[in-house]
Scaffold this active site. Structure first.
Site, mmCIF file in Angstrom:
data_model
loop_
_atom_site.group_PDB
_atom_site.id
_atom_site.type_symbol
_atom_site.label_atom_id
_atom_site.label_comp_id
_atom_site.label_asym_id
_atom_site.label_seq_id
_atom_site.Cartn_x
_atom_site.Cartn_y
_atom_site.Cartn_z
ATOM 1 N N TYR A 195 39.287 -8.534 33.357
ATOM 2 C CA TYR A 195 40.581 -7.859 33.253
ATOM 3 C C TYR A 195 40.589 -6.792 32.155
ATOM 4 O O TYR A 195 41.353 -5.846 32.214
ATOM 5 C CB TYR A 195 41.688 -8.870 32.909
ATOM 6 C CG TYR A 195 42.332 -9.535 34.090
ATOM 7 C CD1 TYR A 195 41.584 -10.213 35.025
ATOM 8 C CD2 TYR A 195 43.717 -9.494 34.241
ATOM 9 C CE1 TYR A 195 42.195 -10.851 36.089
ATOM 10 C CE2 TYR A 195 44.337 -10.123 35.300
ATOM 11 C CZ TYR A 195 43.566 -10.799 36.226
ATOM 12 O OH TYR A 195 44.185 -11.424 37.278
ATOM 13 N N ASP A 226 33.866 -22.011 43.377
ATOM 14 C CA ASP A 226 34.108 -22.185 44.817
ATOM 15 C C ASP A 226 34.329 -23.664 45.144
ATOM 16 O O ASP A 226 35.230 -24.030 45.902
ATOM 17 C CB ASP A 226 32.976 -21.575 45.664
ATOM 18 C CG ASP A 226 31.583 -21.923 45.162
ATOM 19 O OD1 ASP A 226 31.447 -22.544 44.086
ATOM 20 O OD2 ASP A 226 30.608 -21.577 45.868
ATOM 21 N N LYS A 284 30.907 -19.870 37.363
ATOM 22 C CA LYS A 284 29.979 -19.490 38.435
ATOM 23 C C LYS A 284 28.612 -19.315 37.769
ATOM 24 O O LYS A 284 27.988 -18.251 37.822
ATOM 25 C CB LYS A 284 30.484 -18.192 39.099
ATOM 26 C CG LYS A 284 29.788 -17.823 40.389
ATOM 27 C CD LYS A 284 30.144 -18.721 41.551
ATOM 28 C CE LYS A 284 29.283 -18.385 42.766
ATOM 29 N NZ LYS A 284 29.441 -19.349 43.872
ATOM 30 N N ASP A 288 43.251 -16.982 37.240
ATOM 31 C CA ASP A 288 44.312 -16.326 38.008
ATOM 32 C C ASP A 288 44.335 -16.871 39.426
ATOM 33 O O ASP A 288 45.381 -17.271 39.942
ATOM 34 C CB ASP A 288 44.053 -14.811 38.028
ATOM 35 C CG ASP A 288 45.103 -14.082 38.839
ATOM 36 O OD1 ASP A 288 46.295 -14.388 38.661
ATOM 37 O OD2 ASP A 288 44.736 -13.219 39.660
ATOM 38 N N ASP A 346 47.159 -19.867 41.367
ATOM 39 C CA ASP A 346 47.963 -19.655 42.577
ATOM 40 C C ASP A 346 47.639 -20.709 43.629
ATOM 41 O O ASP A 346 48.530 -21.235 44.303
ATOM 42 C CB ASP A 346 47.710 -18.263 43.177
ATOM 43 C CG ASP A 346 48.672 -17.208 42.653
ATOM 44 O OD1 ASP A 346 49.050 -17.307 41.473
ATOM 45 O OD2 ASP A 346 49.044 -16.296 43.412
HETATM 46 C C1 IPM Z 1 49.408 -13.836 36.682
HETATM 47 C C2 IPM Z 1 49.578 -12.549 37.438
HETATM 48 C C3 IPM Z 1 49.003 -11.411 36.598
HETATM 49 C C4 IPM Z 1 47.539 -11.711 36.355
HETATM 50 C C5 IPM Z 1 49.163 -10.001 37.223
HETATM 51 C C6 IPM Z 1 50.596 -9.706 37.586
HETATM 52 C C7 IPM Z 1 48.597 -8.918 36.341
HETATM 53 O O1 IPM Z 1 48.980 -12.629 38.682
HETATM 54 O O2 IPM Z 1 49.968 -13.947 35.582
HETATM 55 O O3 IPM Z 1 48.734 -14.729 37.186
HETATM 56 O O4 IPM Z 1 46.685 -11.384 37.191
HETATM 57 O O5 IPM Z 1 47.231 -12.258 35.314
HETATM 58 MG MG MG Z 2 48.208 -14.545 39.166
#
Ligand code: IPM
Ligand code: MG
Length: 368
Positions: free
Chosen positions: A143, A224, A192, A248, A252
């Site tokens: 990032y 993975d 990884k 990240d 999710d």
């Molecule tokens: C998160 C979000 C952010 C990230 C984005 C919006 C930059 O997805 O906080 O997980 O990738 O860190």
């Molecule tokens: Mg995110």
């Protein structure tokens, strides 16, 4: 206790769910005799309209004077990412704040409370007991490494670099070990390492630091496989520590596994400052839902404010050390659900659907 919290509601559903969290804070003040006050700052599209930037200097200054930031969400519709109002809004605000405030560790709890197994798309016996804490490195790696786009022999090419120093890894891994000590004493490093050099460095650093935490069972897992195991046997994890990118994606995935990203709060924390022995050491942090601004449902009073409310609980716990208050908020949310009070995203077929505001009122009732 006294304190000042910077409130950055942002875009989309941000203002609605933030209003819920501020109401909860008022209820906590009343119940526990605290005097936490909030200061509002503008970010995202609203800031762009007013100042021509997504993260105005005056907002940053205001945050510097606060003990912590309670953050909503920023960003515009997916279909409108290229307009100047929205281009890079998330990057400018979220990554900007993470970098400016040295928020190196991101904590995302993925918890299935007893009685809420049905929120998950997985079978109840598989999901029961899931209680994972993802500790994600937040201000380095791919990032924040150099990125560029260029041409080689007429071919458009883009690249970025993932870079980690020993120290960067050590700080976040230490947070993960300490967290594991207060939990089920298990830490999984997700990487990884069969391919990436940064992952091999993560392993070396972790093995070294493990010596300071002999009571913790530590293992390594490829990312993975970790994605697979989070779905196949989510209850087998305790603390996961991982790099910025993997964290990240996995958070999710984990959000979907517990039932909705609308349930997942997060704490992005920096180092403790002040005297730990004097009892007044405070940890600055930014607390935000793991979901985004959801422009498609904004302004309708239907968003689930849970992640924002639980982010406030994390703020009280990590910045002010107020565990009892944090727990009271968490239990109030759970009790509201158990009383059948749910927002649209969680209500089962035929169940009553509450608005954002009404669900918040039910949580407050449970809290009082
Ligand atoms: C998160 C979000 C952010 C990230 C984005 C919006 C930059 O997805 O906080 O997980 O990738 O860190
Ligand atoms: Mg995110």
């Amino acid at each position: 206790m006294r304190g000042t919290i910077a409130v950055l509601a942002g875009d989309g559903i941000g203002p609605e769910i933030m209003a819920s969290a501020v109401r909860i804070l008022d209820a906590v003040n009343a119940k526990f005799g605290h005097t936490f006050e909030t200061k509002e700052g503008v970010t995202g599209g609203v800031a762009y309209d007013k100042f021509g930037v997504h993260l105005p200097a005056e907002t940053v200054e205001m945050c510097k004077k606060a003990d912590a930031i309670l953050f909503g969400a920023v960003g515009g519709p997916v279909s409108d990412q290229e307009s100047t109002r929205w281009k890079d809004a998330e990057k400018n605000v979220i990554l900007g704040l993470r970098e400016k405030f040295n928020l190196f560790a991101n904590l995302r709890p993925l918890k299935v409370w007893q009685g809420t197994e049905s929120f998950s798309p997985l079978k109840p016996d598989l999901i029961a007991g899931m209680d994972v804490l993802i500790v994600r490195e937040l201000i380095a790696g791919i990032y924040f490494g150099p990125m560029r786009r260029y041409e080689v022999d007429g071919e458009i090419t883009a690249e970025e670099t993932s870079r980690y120093t020993w120290k960067e890894i050590a700080s976040v891994v230490r947070i993960a070990f300490v967290a594991a000590q207060k939990r089920r004493k298990k830490l999984t490093i997700v990487d990884k390492a069969n391919v990436l050099e940064t992952s091999r460095l993560w392993r070396d650093v972790t093995r070294f630091i493990h010596a300071e935490f002999p009571d913790i069972a530590m293992d390594f897992m490829f990312v993975d496989n970790a994605a697979q195991q989070l779905v196949r046997s989510p209850a087998s994890f305790d603390v996961i520590a991982t790099d910025n990118m993997f964290g990240d994606i996995l958070s999710d995935l984990g959000g979907a596994v517990v039932g909705s990203l609308g349930l997942v709060p997060s704490a992005s924390i920096s180092a403790k400052v002040g005297s730990a022995s004097g009892g007044n050491a405070r940890r600055f942090g930014l607390y935000e839902p793991a979901h985004g601004s959801a422009p498609d449902i904004a302004g309708k009073n239907i968003a689930n404010p849970t992640a924002q409310i639980l982010s406030l609980a994390m703020l009280l716990r990590y910045t002010y050390d107020l565990d009892k208050e944090a727990q009271a908020i968490e239990e109030a949310v759970l009790s509201a659900w158990k009383a059948g009070k749910k927002t649209k995203d969680l209500a089962a077929k035929g169940e009553e659907i509450l608005s954002t505001d009404d669900f918040t009122s039910c949580v407050i009732e449970q809290l009082q």
